[in-house]
Design a protein around this motif. Structure first.
Motif, PDB file in Angstrom:
ATOM      1  N   ALA A 190       0.720  -0.774  -0.030  1.00 41.14           N
ATOM      2  CA  ALA A 190       0.103   0.174  -0.231  1.00 41.14           C
ATOM      3  C   ALA A 190       0.893   0.736  -0.307  1.00 41.14           C
ATOM      4  O   ALA A 190       1.878   1.282  -0.033  1.00 41.14           O
ATOM      5  CB  ALA A 190      -1.694  -0.286   0.895  1.00 41.14           C
ATOM      6  N   GLU A 191       0.165   2.500  -0.780  1.00 39.82           N
ATOM      7  CA  GLU A 191       0.839   3.631  -0.217  1.00 39.82           C
ATOM      8  C   GLU A 191       0.550   3.979   0.845  1.00 39.82           C
ATOM      9  O   GLU A 191      -0.612   4.943   1.520  1.00 39.82           O
ATOM     10  CB  GLU A 191       0.516   4.594  -1.440  1.00 39.82           C
ATOM     11  N   ALA A 192       1.791   4.061   2.121  1.00 37.84           N
ATOM     12  CA  ALA A 192       1.145   4.585   3.178  1.00 37.84           C
ATOM     13  C   ALA A 192       0.893   5.836   3.817  1.00 37.84           C
ATOM     14  O   ALA A 192       2.342   6.690   2.726  1.00 37.84           O
ATOM     15  CB  ALA A 192       1.741   3.671   4.025  1.00 37.84           C
ATOM     16  N   GLY A 193      -0.393   6.795   3.911  1.00 38.07           N
ATOM     17  CA  GLY A 193       0.553   8.369   4.507  1.00 38.07           C
ATOM     18  C   GLY A 193       0.183   8.204   6.247  1.00 38.07           C
ATOM     19  O   GLY A 193       0.555   7.280   6.626  1.00 38.07           O
ATOM     20  N   PRO A 194      -0.225   9.454   6.222  1.00 38.05           N
ATOM     21  CA  PRO A 194       0.201   9.793   7.713  1.00 38.05           C
ATOM     22  C   PRO A 194      -0.757   8.737   8.859  1.00 38.05           C
ATOM     23  O   PRO A 194      -1.791   8.919   8.421  1.00 38.05           O
ATOM     24  CB  PRO A 194       0.015  11.529   8.031  1.00 38.05           C
ATOM     25  N   THR A 195      -0.154   8.503  10.343  1.00 32.43           N
ATOM     26  CA  THR A 195      -1.557   7.720  10.931  1.00 32.43           C
ATOM     27  C   THR A 195      -2.161   8.889  11.039  1.00 32.43           C
ATOM     28  O   THR A 195      -2.456   9.748  10.788  1.00 32.43           O
ATOM     29  CB  THR A 195      -0.386   7.357  12.145  1.00 32.43           C
ATOM     30  N   GLU A 196      -3.318   7.763  11.667  1.00 35.74           N
ATOM     31  CA  GLU A 196      -4.395   8.331  12.068  1.00 35.74           C
ATOM     32  C   GLU A 196      -5.500   8.124  12.674  1.00 35.74           C
ATOM     33  O   GLU A 196      -5.268   6.640  12.768  1.00 35.74           O
ATOM     34  CB  GLU A 196      -5.603   8.686  10.983  1.00 35.74           C
ATOM     35  N   VAL A 197      -5.906   8.711  14.048  1.00 32.74           N
ATOM     36  CA  VAL A 197      -6.890   7.491  14.694  1.00 32.74           C
ATOM     37  C   VAL A 197      -8.548   8.256  14.920  1.00 32.74           C
ATOM     38  O   VAL A 197      -8.494   9.507  14.571  1.00 32.74           O
ATOM     39  CB  VAL A 197      -6.109   7.655  16.165  1.00 32.74           C
TER      40      VAL A 197
END
Length: 448
Positions: A251-258
């Protein structure tokens, strides 16, 4: 100081039932990465590594990481030393993380299944591991030994025969007067120790787009791989996009998130702590609280005022919360579910009454954490689940890293002469409809 934005989606004027998932996402904060622009930056880097191999990788490593490794591959002695010198408490935690992650991922293995579609004709579905994978472990602001575990364990359980890990080299100015120290140019020691614990001896001091290009094209030191996995910055994502097809990617991982869906029963101290925990990853981290309780929202803001000033990475946390943090007020938990499903978070916490029942209704999230005692950090380290997860709303169509990412589905077809003859008229009809008469001939020649 944290300045939280509030989005009120209560009442008839802005009820979420009137908004499509796309409209909901447009109203909610999330860091935007222009991967296309980054592709333009990394293309000449990747082309140069394709053409010049190790020499180009070393040059870009020196340019971007301000250190030039003695060689791309980490010596075996450095791996052994890193494990020997590892803090015993960290070693114990890694051993348990590996055990738990292995238990979960081993359960994902699928047996071959044979189906008889008609008398004399069978299709067997089997799963075959890729031959060789390149596993990327980021190393920007902090070291991520947990990412070694999350990449390596599912690959090993899938049966991959050849694994290589790449992680950025570190500057070790621990010598006299700040001169280069003994680990100068190697990945972080705790990353190396995790590799040694997992018996991965092929490790490279390479980060960023140059690591993806090295894996994809191969160099004198590193044979090419079939698949690259692991999170990274925008340049890693851009290299994955550029080289997809030459090599497989996860995958093209982006900034983390919750996202945290909470009602009046949630503990505001827990909610605030979980938002801060995610924010300390990255100034671009997105942190969303969706609540049916204005009182809880107020209490969480009070807790943030207490906890943020005391956290180690205060500046990073404040930048993330001010930039991509928000409170969304909704009429009830049902409306909150619609919001979080539309946002499709990498990590979703459910802190409500009947949390398990609410979690069972979630459709779009990378991973779901249920109740007050299952915070995201549990999943980051010791839940056994994988923390390499889809970001940027891609959880609407993609999954986290798992054993299946390292395997290929292969159909094996068997048919008797009699079974082929029985279906030949239907093949002839379809072949004629598509004007592919040689297909028909290939069947008929077997019945003569």
């Amino acid at each position: 100081m944290c300045v939280w934005r509030r989005l009120d989606l209560r009442g008839d004027a802005a009820t979420v039932t009137k908004l499509s998932p796309v409209e909901i996402r447009r109203r909610l904060p999330r860091a935007a990465l222009d991967v296309d622009v980054a592709v333009e930056t990394v293309q000449p880097i990747c082309d140069d590594i394709r053409d010049r191999g190790d020499a180009a990788v070393l040059e870009y490593t020196e340019r971007f990481d301000q250190v030039r490794p003695a060689g791309l591959r980490v010596p075996a002695e450095a791996l052994r030393r890193a494990l020997d010198e590892l803090d015993p408490a960290v070693r114990d935690a890694l051993v348990e993380a590996i055990r738990r992650t292995r238990v979960v991922h081993r359960a994902q293995l699928r047996e071959a299944v044979t189906v008889e579609v008609a008398p004399g004709t069978t299709v067997t579905e089997k799963w075959v591991p890729v031959d060789r994978v390149g596993l990327y472990v980021p190393g920007g602001r902090v070291a991520y030994p947990s990412s070694v575990v999350m990449n390596v364990v599912p690959a090993q359980e899938a049966g991959v025969g050849s694994l290589a890990v790449a992680s950025p080299p570190q500057r070790d100015l621990s010598g006299p007067g700040g001169t280069p120290g003994p680990r100068d140019g190697l990945p972080h020691p705790v990353v190396l120790a995790a590799c040694q614990l997992l018996e991965v001896d092929e490790v490279y001091s390479v980060g960023g787009a140059q690591a993806v290009a090295m894996f994809a094209y191969g160099t004198e030191s590193c044979p090419p791989v079939d698949l690259v996995t692991g999170p990274g910055n925008v340049y890693v994502a851009a290299a994955k996009r550029l080289l997809r097809g030459i090599v497989g990617i996860d995958a093209e991982a982006g900034p983390t998130e919750v996202a945290i869906l909470a009602d009046h029963t949630a503990d505001p101290a827990y909610v605030a702590a979980d938002l801060i925990a995610q924010a300390e990853h990255d100034p671009l981290a997105a942190c969303l609280l969706v609540s049916s309780s204005a009182d809880l929202a107020d209490a969480v803001e009070v807790e943030l005022g207490k906890q943020v000033p005391a956290t180690r990475h205060r500046e990073r946390v404040e930048e993330a919360l001010n930039g991509q943090g928000a409170i969304v007020l909704v009429d009830d938990v049902d409306a909150g579910l619609r919001v979080v499903d539309a946002w499709a978070a990498e990590h979703l916490e459910i802190q409500t009454e009947n949390a398990a029942a609410v979690a069972a209704r979630v459709r779009h999230a990378g991973a779901v954490f249920v109740g007050p005692y299952a915070p995201v950090p549990l999943g980051d380290y010791l839940a056994g689940s994988n923390h390499v997860l889809p970001t940027g709303a891609t959880a609407r169509h993609s999954s986290g890293l798992a054993v299946g990412a390292f395997q290929r589905q292969v159909h094996v077809v068997e048919c008797t002469k009699e079974a082929l003859a029985a279906v030949a008229p239907r093949i002839a009809a379809l072949g004629a409809a598509e004007d592919l008469l040689a297909h028909v001939d290939a069947v008929e020649v077997r019945s003569q």
